[in-house]
Design a protein around this motif. Structure first.
Motif, PDB file in Angstrom:
ATOM      1  N   GLU A 150       0.828  -1.211   0.000  1.00  0.00           N
ATOM      2  CA  GLU A 150       0.000   0.000   0.000  1.00  0.00           C
ATOM      3  C   GLU A 150       0.864   1.264   0.000  1.00  0.00           C
ATOM      4  O   GLU A 150       0.565   2.230  -0.713  1.00  0.00           O
ATOM      5  CB  GLU A 150      -0.930  -0.005   1.213  1.00  0.00           C
ATOM      6  CG  GLU A 150      -2.049  -1.019   1.117  1.00  0.00           C
ATOM      7  CD  GLU A 150      -2.803  -1.201   2.417  1.00  0.00           C
ATOM      8  OE1 GLU A 150      -4.043  -1.291   2.373  1.00  0.00           O
ATOM      9  OE2 GLU A 150      -2.157  -1.255   3.486  1.00  0.00           O
ATOM     10  N   ILE A 151       1.927   1.246   0.781  1.00  0.00           N
ATOM     11  CA  ILE A 151       2.835   2.399   0.798  1.00  0.00           C
ATOM     12  C   ILE A 151       3.503   2.573  -0.562  1.00  0.00           C
ATOM     13  O   ILE A 151       3.583   3.685  -1.101  1.00  0.00           O
ATOM     14  CB  ILE A 151       3.891   2.222   1.907  1.00  0.00           C
ATOM     15  CG1 ILE A 151       3.230   2.240   3.288  1.00  0.00           C
ATOM     16  CG2 ILE A 151       4.956   3.330   1.820  1.00  0.00           C
ATOM     17  CD1 ILE A 151       4.148   1.820   4.424  1.00  0.00           C
ATOM     18  N   ARG A 152       3.979   1.470  -1.125  1.00  0.00           N
ATOM     19  CA  ARG A 152       4.677   1.520  -2.415  1.00  0.00           C
ATOM     20  C   ARG A 152       3.751   2.044  -3.510  1.00  0.00           C
ATOM     21  O   ARG A 152       4.129   2.931  -4.288  1.00  0.00           O
ATOM     22  CB  ARG A 152       5.202   0.129  -2.767  1.00  0.00           C
ATOM     23  CG  ARG A 152       5.884   0.043  -4.119  1.00  0.00           C
ATOM     24  CD  ARG A 152       6.631  -1.272  -4.288  1.00  0.00           C
ATOM     25  NE  ARG A 152       5.887  -2.413  -3.787  1.00  0.00           N
ATOM     26  CZ  ARG A 152       6.211  -3.097  -2.683  1.00  0.00           C
ATOM     27  NH1 ARG A 152       7.254  -2.760  -1.957  1.00  0.00           N
ATOM     28  NH2 ARG A 152       5.483  -4.129  -2.292  1.00  0.00           N
ATOM     29  N   ARG A 153       2.542   1.507  -3.593  1.00  0.00           N
ATOM     30  CA  ARG A 153       1.610   1.935  -4.643  1.00  0.00           C
ATOM     31  C   ARG A 153       1.245   3.409  -4.497  1.00  0.00           C
ATOM     32  O   ARG A 153       1.177   4.145  -5.481  1.00  0.00           O
ATOM     33  CB  ARG A 153       0.343   1.066  -4.611  1.00  0.00           C
ATOM     34  CG  ARG A 153       0.563  -0.357  -5.079  1.00  0.00           C
ATOM     35  CD  ARG A 153      -0.737  -1.139  -5.074  1.00  0.00           C
ATOM     36  NE  ARG A 153      -1.669  -0.641  -6.094  1.00  0.00           N
ATOM     37  CZ  ARG A 153      -2.919  -1.099  -6.228  1.00  0.00           C
ATOM     38  NH1 ARG A 153      -3.381  -2.042  -5.404  1.00  0.00           N
ATOM     39  NH2 ARG A 153      -3.711  -0.605  -7.181  1.00  0.00           N
ATOM     40  N   GLN A 156       4.298   5.506  -5.530  1.00  0.00           N
ATOM     41  CA  GLN A 156       4.560   5.477  -6.968  1.00  0.00           C
ATOM     42  C   GLN A 156       3.539   6.287  -7.756  1.00  0.00           C
ATOM     43  O   GLN A 156       3.879   6.911  -8.762  1.00  0.00           O
ATOM     44  CB  GLN A 156       4.607   4.026  -7.446  1.00  0.00           C
ATOM     45  CG  GLN A 156       5.862   3.311  -6.955  1.00  0.00           C
ATOM     46  CD  GLN A 156       5.930   1.851  -7.351  1.00  0.00           C
ATOM     47  OE1 GLN A 156       4.941   1.262  -7.805  1.00  0.00           O
ATOM     48  NE2 GLN A 156       7.096   1.246  -7.176  1.00  0.00           N
ATOM     49  N   ILE A 157       2.290   6.318  -7.290  1.00  0.00           N
ATOM     50  CA  ILE A 157       1.297   7.188  -7.932  1.00  0.00           C
ATOM     51  C   ILE A 157       1.725   8.647  -7.779  1.00  0.00           C
ATOM     52  O   ILE A 157       1.645   9.436  -8.730  1.00  0.00           O
ATOM     53  CB  ILE A 157      -0.099   6.947  -7.326  1.00  0.00           C
ATOM     54  CG1 ILE A 157      -0.618   5.568  -7.732  1.00  0.00           C
ATOM     55  CG2 ILE A 157      -1.083   8.035  -7.770  1.00  0.00           C
ATOM     56  CD1 ILE A 157      -1.876   5.144  -6.992  1.00  0.00           C
ATOM     57  N   ALA A 158       2.201   9.007  -6.573  1.00  0.00           N
ATOM     58  CA  ALA A 158       2.679  10.379  -6.360  1.00  0.00           C
ATOM     59  C   ALA A 158       3.903  10.669  -7.218  1.00  0.00           C
ATOM     60  O   ALA A 158       3.992  11.728  -7.864  1.00  0.00           O
ATOM     61  CB  ALA A 158       2.999  10.589  -4.879  1.00  0.00           C
ATOM     62  N   HIS A 159       4.856   9.738  -7.254  1.00  0.00           N
ATOM     63  CA  HIS A 159       6.069   9.937  -8.050  1.00  0.00           C
ATOM     64  C   HIS A 159       5.724  10.155  -9.533  1.00  0.00           C
ATOM     65  O   HIS A 159       6.265  11.059 -10.184  1.00  0.00           O
ATOM     66  CB  HIS A 159       6.993   8.730  -7.925  1.00  0.00           C
ATOM     67  CG  HIS A 159       7.497   8.455  -6.538  1.00  0.00           C
ATOM     68  ND1 HIS A 159       7.533   9.409  -5.550  1.00  0.00           N
ATOM     69  CD2 HIS A 159       8.013   7.312  -5.984  1.00  0.00           C
ATOM     70  CE1 HIS A 159       8.029   8.862  -4.439  1.00  0.00           C
ATOM     71  NE2 HIS A 159       8.331   7.607  -4.685  1.00  0.00           N
ATOM     72  N   GLN A 160       4.829   9.319 -10.055  1.00  0.00           N
ATOM     73  CA  GLN A 160       4.472   9.413 -11.469  1.00  0.00           C
ATOM     74  C   GLN A 160       3.765  10.723 -11.800  1.00  0.00           C
ATOM     75  O   GLN A 160       3.875  11.232 -12.925  1.00  0.00           O
ATOM     76  CB  GLN A 160       3.603   8.218 -11.853  1.00  0.00           C
ATOM     77  CG  GLN A 160       4.368   6.899 -11.870  1.00  0.00           C
ATOM     78  CD  GLN A 160       3.468   5.674 -11.838  1.00  0.00           C
ATOM     79  OE1 GLN A 160       2.247   5.794 -11.942  1.00  0.00           O
ATOM     80  NE2 GLN A 160       4.065   4.509 -11.668  1.00  0.00           N
ATOM     81  N   ALA A 161       3.068  11.271 -10.797  1.00  0.00           N
ATOM     82  CA  ALA A 161       2.356  12.539 -11.014  1.00  0.00           C
ATOM     83  C   ALA A 161       3.244  13.750 -10.750  1.00  0.00           C
ATOM     84  O   ALA A 161       2.795  14.889 -10.936  1.00  0.00           O
ATOM     85  CB  ALA A 161       1.123  12.595 -10.114  1.00  0.00           C
ATOM     86  N   VAL A 187      10.857   1.443   2.227  1.00  0.00           N
ATOM     87  CA  VAL A 187      10.051   0.463   1.493  1.00  0.00           C
ATOM     88  C   VAL A 187      10.561   0.374   0.057  1.00  0.00           C
ATOM     89  O   VAL A 187      10.727   1.392  -0.620  1.00  0.00           O
ATOM     90  CB  VAL A 187       8.563   0.852   1.516  1.00  0.00           C
ATOM     91  CG1 VAL A 187       7.747  -0.063   0.602  1.00  0.00           C
ATOM     92  CG2 VAL A 187       8.020   0.784   2.936  1.00  0.00           C
ATOM     93  N   GLU A 188      10.805  -0.834  -0.412  1.00  0.00           N
ATOM     94  CA  GLU A 188      11.289  -1.034  -1.779  1.00  0.00           C
ATOM     95  C   GLU A 188      10.290  -0.454  -2.777  1.00  0.00           C
ATOM     96  O   GLU A 188       9.082  -0.675  -2.679  1.00  0.00           O
ATOM     97  CB  GLU A 188      11.487  -2.525  -2.049  1.00  0.00           C
ATOM     98  CG  GLU A 188      12.106  -2.832  -3.409  1.00  0.00           C
ATOM     99  CD  GLU A 188      12.321  -4.309  -3.635  1.00  0.00           C
ATOM    100  OE1 GLU A 188      12.774  -4.677  -4.739  1.00  0.00           O
ATOM    101  OE2 GLU A 188      12.028  -5.095  -2.713  1.00  0.00           O
ATOM    102  N   GLY A 189      10.796   0.309  -3.740  1.00  0.00           N
ATOM    103  CA  GLY A 189       9.946   0.925  -4.742  1.00  0.00           C
ATOM    104  C   GLY A 189       9.547   2.349  -4.424  1.00  0.00           C
ATOM    105  O   GLY A 189       8.975   3.035  -5.271  1.00  0.00           O
ATOM    106  N   VAL A 190       9.836   2.811  -3.203  1.00  0.00           N
ATOM    107  CA  VAL A 190       9.608   4.206  -2.835  1.00  0.00           C
ATOM    108  C   VAL A 190      10.902   4.971  -3.091  1.00  0.00           C
ATOM    109  O   VAL A 190      11.965   4.580  -2.586  1.00  0.00           O
ATOM    110  CB  VAL A 190       9.190   4.345  -1.359  1.00  0.00           C
ATOM    111  CG1 VAL A 190       9.064   5.815  -0.968  1.00  0.00           C
ATOM    112  CG2 VAL A 190       7.871   3.619  -1.105  1.00  0.00           C
TER     113      VAL A 190
END
Length: 367
Positions: A150-153, A156-161, A187-190
């Motif tokens: 949940e943290i990663r997703r 990543q939505i914030a990063h992409q925006a 967290v991996e992916g953050v």
């Protein structure tokens, strides 16, 4: 029961450290010593496996001033700040005070608990006016401890925006039921370069009156902008007693904290049993983290419940304070937030008064 801080006595190590600091006799401005940073690093490495570099850390007077400084640093009046509601009430004032608007995405309430509406969040962050996402982990007020996925997703939505991912993790030590607090930056992916963590021991050790908080930002350019805003907002001079208390707590307070967590587990069980017996129609959100119950009063008191009026009536008639859910955004109406971090006898007395007030309110509607 409506406040956001605990009512327990602090650990003896803090009382001793503050007594020593008082005997020092000089209470001028405090330059935060290396020992404060070192004990912060040691605490998070020891308990959470998070290796924080000294240069990543900024100090300020509290997490709410930190939120305001980050918003100031990365927005202009008229910009949006995203948050998932219900959300901590002070987020809204920090957003408003910076001339911004709150871009709300509703958390989803289901039989299994609260979850993130990722599609809704993507839509919210697609607005080019939105510059910052405020994320609360563990979540105040719904009590979720977010998983790594949940943290990663979310990140990543914030990063992409192109939106800065800002995490308020002040309740990180209060987790129950086998859940685990995960500092978002590890967290991996953050992406740590596009993430800012806000934390403080003030909740953990009941030190709200001796405020000091850490802003942790890995990107030096991000950190420099926040540092400028902290100084612009004049919240860079920290409490002299807070420094001494934090060092003592992080060095010697772990055993006390574990005892407190065990006691709070008992308080949670007592509160759940009380609701099941005395307020069976009300729905308690599953408390995974924080010490704040989130109670849906609507099944008992009606879908049109005016939570502000109900909570005011509790203070007037039953002399008990519960926080009205309407203060936590558009999705909080009909809920009340209840602090369980107190002596069990006081908690049960407060809940007894809450139940009496709910019955009185229910009977009033029937008249």
């Amino acid at each position: 029961m409506g406040s956001g801080y605990g009512f327990s006595y602090g650990p003896p190590c803090i009382i001793e450290a503050l007594s020593d600091r008082v005997r020092h006799g000089v209470f001028g401005y405090e330059k935060v010593p290396d020992a404060w940073y070192e004990t912060l690093q040691g605490w998070f490495a020891r308990r959470h496996g998070w290796q924080i570099r000294r240069e990543e850390v900024l100090c300020t007077t509290g997490v709410v001033p930190a939120v305001s400084a980050v918003i100031k640093a990365f927005t202009r009046p008229g910009d949006g700040v995203a948050l998932m509601t219900p959300a901590y009430n002070c987020f809204f004032s920090s957003i408003r005070n910076n001339g911004c608007f709150a871009a709300e995405t509703s958390l989803l309430m289901g039989d299994a608990g609260w979850t993130i509406d990722f599609a809704g969040l993507e839509k919210t962050l697609a607005d080019p006016r939105v510059k910052v996402l405020l994320f609360c982990s563990p979540h105040n007020p719904v009590g979720r401890v977010w998983t790594a996925d949940e943290i990663r997703r979310t990140a990543q939505i914030a990063h992409q925006a192109g939106v800065l991912f800002v995490c308020d993790e002040i309740h990180g030590e209060f987790v129950f039921g086998g859940n685990r607090y995960l500092p978002a930056a590890q967290v991996e992916g953050v992406d740590p370069l596009r993430t800012v963590i806000l934390t403080s021991p003030t909740k953990t050790f009941n030190l709200a009156g001796a405020g000091i908080a850490a802003i942790i930002a890995a990107d030096p350019k991000v950190r420099a902008k926040i540092d400028r805003a902290v100084n612009d907002n004049e919240c860079c001079d920290v409490n002299v007693f807070g420094v001494a208390a934090d060092i003592a707590a992080w060095n010697q307070g772990e055993e006390w904290l574990e005892a407190l967590l065990s006691y709070l587990e008992g308080n949670l069980a007592a509160a759940q049993a009380f609701f099941a017996e005395k307020l069976p129609l009300c729905r308690l959100s599953k408390l995974e983290g924080t010490y704040l119950l989130w109670a849906d009063m609507r099944p008992m008191l009606g879908a049109d419940l005016d939570t502000d009026a109900f909570c005011e009536s509790l203070k007037t008639h039953e002399k008990v304070w519960a926080a009205a859910g309407s203060h936590y955004g558009r999705d909080g109406e009909g809920f009340v937030r209840i602090n369980i971090a107190t002596q069990r006898a006081l908690l049960l007395e407060g809940l007894t008064r809450l139940a009496a007030g709910a019955e009185r309110w229910q009977n009033r509607k029937k008249e």
